[in-house]
Design a protein around this motif. Structure first.
Motif, PDB file in Angstrom:
ATOM      1  N   ASN A  74      21.187  37.844  11.615  1.00 24.87           N
ATOM      2  CA  ASN A  74      21.022  37.645  10.175  1.00 24.87           C
ATOM      3  C   ASN A  74      19.552  37.831   9.781  1.00 24.87           C
ATOM      4  OD1 ASN A  74      19.650  35.285  10.801  1.00 24.87           O
ATOM      5  ND2 ASN A  74      21.495  34.016  10.591  1.00 24.87           N
ATOM      6  N   GLU A  75      19.276  37.652   8.491  1.00 23.05           N
ATOM      7  CA  GLU A  75      17.936  37.976   8.006  1.00 23.05           C
ATOM      8  C   GLU A  75      16.867  37.099   8.662  1.00 23.05           C
ATOM      9  OE1 GLU A  75      16.066  38.608   3.572  1.00 23.05           O
ATOM     10  OE2 GLU A  75      18.240  38.713   3.822  1.00 23.05           O
ATOM     11  N   ALA A  76      17.188  35.806   8.814  1.00 23.37           N
ATOM     12  CA  ALA A  76      16.212  34.887   9.416  1.00 23.37           C
ATOM     13  C   ALA A  76      15.961  35.260  10.870  1.00 23.37           C
ATOM     14  CB  ALA A  76      16.724  33.456   9.322  1.00 23.37           C
ATOM     15  N   ALA A  77      17.033  35.603  11.581  1.00 25.02           N
ATOM     16  CA  ALA A  77      16.879  35.965  12.990  1.00 25.02           C
ATOM     17  C   ALA A  77      16.113  37.279  13.118  1.00 25.02           C
ATOM     18  CB  ALA A  77      18.251  36.089  13.652  1.00 25.02           C
ATOM     19  N   PHE A  78      16.364  38.209  12.199  1.00 20.32           N
ATOM     20  CA  PHE A  78      15.593  39.453  12.252  1.00 20.32           C
ATOM     21  C   PHE A  78      14.113  39.179  12.023  1.00 20.32           C
ATOM     22  CE2 PHE A  78      13.352  42.970  10.252  1.00 20.32           C
ATOM     23  CZ  PHE A  78      13.411  43.865  11.299  1.00 20.32           C
ATOM     24  N   LYS A  79      13.825  38.309  11.052  1.00 23.04           N
ATOM     25  CA  LYS A  79      12.416  38.026  10.738  1.00 23.04           C
ATOM     26  C   LYS A  79      11.689  37.430  11.943  1.00 23.04           C
ATOM     27  CE  LYS A  79       9.361  35.784   7.420  1.00 23.04           C
ATOM     28  NZ  LYS A  79       8.486  35.435   8.554  1.00 23.04           N
ATOM     29  N   SER A  80      12.358  36.498  12.632  1.00 23.68           N
ATOM     30  CA  SER A  80      11.672  35.884  13.778  1.00 23.68           C
ATOM     31  C   SER A  80      11.561  36.888  14.940  1.00 23.68           C
ATOM     32  CB  SER A  80      12.363  34.589  14.207  1.00 23.68           C
ATOM     33  OG  SER A  80      13.520  34.863  14.943  1.00 23.68           O
ATOM     34  N   THR A  81      12.572  37.760  15.074  1.00 24.49           N
ATOM     35  CA  THR A  81      12.491  38.800  16.104  1.00 24.49           C
ATOM     36  C   THR A  81      11.345  39.762  15.807  1.00 24.49           C
ATOM     37  OG1 THR A  81      14.865  38.669  16.528  1.00 24.49           O
ATOM     38  CG2 THR A  81      13.758  40.710  17.176  1.00 24.49           C
ATOM     39  N   ALA A  82      11.233  40.176  14.540  1.00 18.35           N
ATOM     40  CA  ALA A  82      10.164  41.105  14.163  1.00 18.35           C
ATOM     41  C   ALA A  82       8.795  40.454  14.363  1.00 18.35           C
ATOM     42  CB  ALA A  82      10.352  41.549  12.715  1.00 18.35           C
TER      43      ALA A  82
END
Lengths: 259, 259
Positions: free
Chosen positions: A201-209
């Motif tokens: 999800n968006e939050a998980a993508f942000k932390s991955t990025a």
């Protein structure tokens, strides 16, 4: 730094595409030079075959290694392959962005290695004698450069853990990290892995990025995987078996080959 | 038996080509039915991409798994893929003949799996709940069939031994044997490996061909590799980690997954 990125995903609007853009933006923000080979967008030819050796007479049996050596020596490799070799020679850091499909890299990337790693460029270099067995595993044209992979996997982190059914992720990537990257002399940095890639999800993508950017900011301070140089004294030559007494408790397997 | 052979080498006048002919002749002599997919001769498309999903609107983001599921369900996979799936369903035994290139199968064969193993055929089958996690690793459309690989390697047997620098051959082939073949339900027979493939003289070829014929005569009596069924009680679900206490001395790695 001069960074060459090889990208192997058919859709730019994918998680892999977003991670690629993250990498490029972060590196350019840091002032590095970046070149990208987007293999699908380039319509990269995915397999090695006779068309790679246009100078080979059509009635001659194709021996890939011999034809490859001949084409490398006579500078008659195809233009697309020569360009990729130039990018590898230009770079000091190479990053491979791809999804893990069926436990390995996409076919189009496998074919990139089959074609770009020609005999005389990727293998068949250096002397073969009782003391050394070619410039490989720690030596080769990529010596002095660093490389690592950024990989997305559909499965869960646990599936790729020490006891997970897919096998440990570092073992699945060993044929790439050791057999392809260290083989040509790269220092190989630890892999950057994203799990459950289809469900980010968006939050998980942000932390991955964020995590990826952090990796890119600390590249020069990151220790490479401690693979053992083939010609450094740890291996019997020419059997290329790790000498007895080395390798700790394990007596078999990929883990023997790093300290 | 009904035997389907997938062959991935660009040159029929190669060692791989000679081994393929040995296999076909021996099986036909035994009275078996044989079908061959010669991927290079068929000009098999080596990579999965948007062209595999002609029904997908050009303005829609390509999600390979979703597009693959949709195409499988609506019977709109491309003709070449459907034909390969039919051959797999027809066969009771499948043999993969290929050279080990850069520690893995040729790109063209990797692309065969990427395209033929569509969602709804190769994966994404069965129920996902607390007791089972899909029809995979011992279950699936290939259940009741047998498969194995016939592989040539340029390196020496020692290089692929327990302490060899390439890694043990069975570990290098684990992602194929376990991750691709057992995954879809095949019983996987031990691999047939030829080393120093570039230097096989006539006598060595003859003894190798004899050994291969012997393997083909005893297929029905050959025990498959003892991989553990995913849903048979040995694994935590959904973590898919091997339960503690199983796996003997080793606490990590590919070898945990067979008994």
């Amino acid at each position: 730094m001069k960074v060459f990125i090889v990208f192997a995903h058919p859709e730019s609007q994918s998680l892999n595409g977003a991670l690629l853009r993250t990498t490029v933006e972060e590196l350019e923000t840091q002032g590095h030079e970046v070149r990208v080979s987007d293999l699908y967008a380039m319509q990269w030819k995915s397999q090695v075959d006779r068309a790679d050796f246009p100078h080979l007479s059509s009635d001659v049996r194709l021996k890939v290694a011999y034809a490859s050596a001949e084409a490398t020596t006579s500078n008659s490799l195809t233009g697309d392959v020569k360009l990729e070799q130039e990018k590898l020679l230009w770079a000091d850091t190479v990053i491979f962005h791809f999804p893990l499909w069926w436990m390995g890299m996409p076919a189009i990337l496998k074919g990139w290695f089959e074609r770009v790693y020609s005999l005389g460029f990727g293998y068949g270099l250096g002397e073969y004698n009782d003391m050394k067995w070619g410039d490989r595993y720690g030596e080769g044209k990529m010596q002095g450069k660093r490389a690592f992979v950024v990989v997305t996997a559909g499965g869960w982190r646990e599936h790729f853990s020490a006891r997970g059914i897919s096998g440990p992720i570092d073992d699945l990537l060993f044929p790439i990290n050791h057999g392809l990257l260290y083989y040509t002399g790269f220092e190989v940095l630890p892999s950057f892995i994203v799990y459950q890639a289809d469900r980010l999800n968006e939050a998980a993508f942000k932390s991955t990025a964020d995590e990826l950017r952090q990796r890119l900011r600390t590249l020069s301070a990151t220790n490479p995987i401690g693979y053992r140089p083939q010609n450094g004294g740890d291996y019997e030559i020419p059997a290329l078996t790790l000498k007895l007494g080395l390798g700790g408790a394990s007596d078999s397997g990929f883990s023997l080959h790093s300290v």
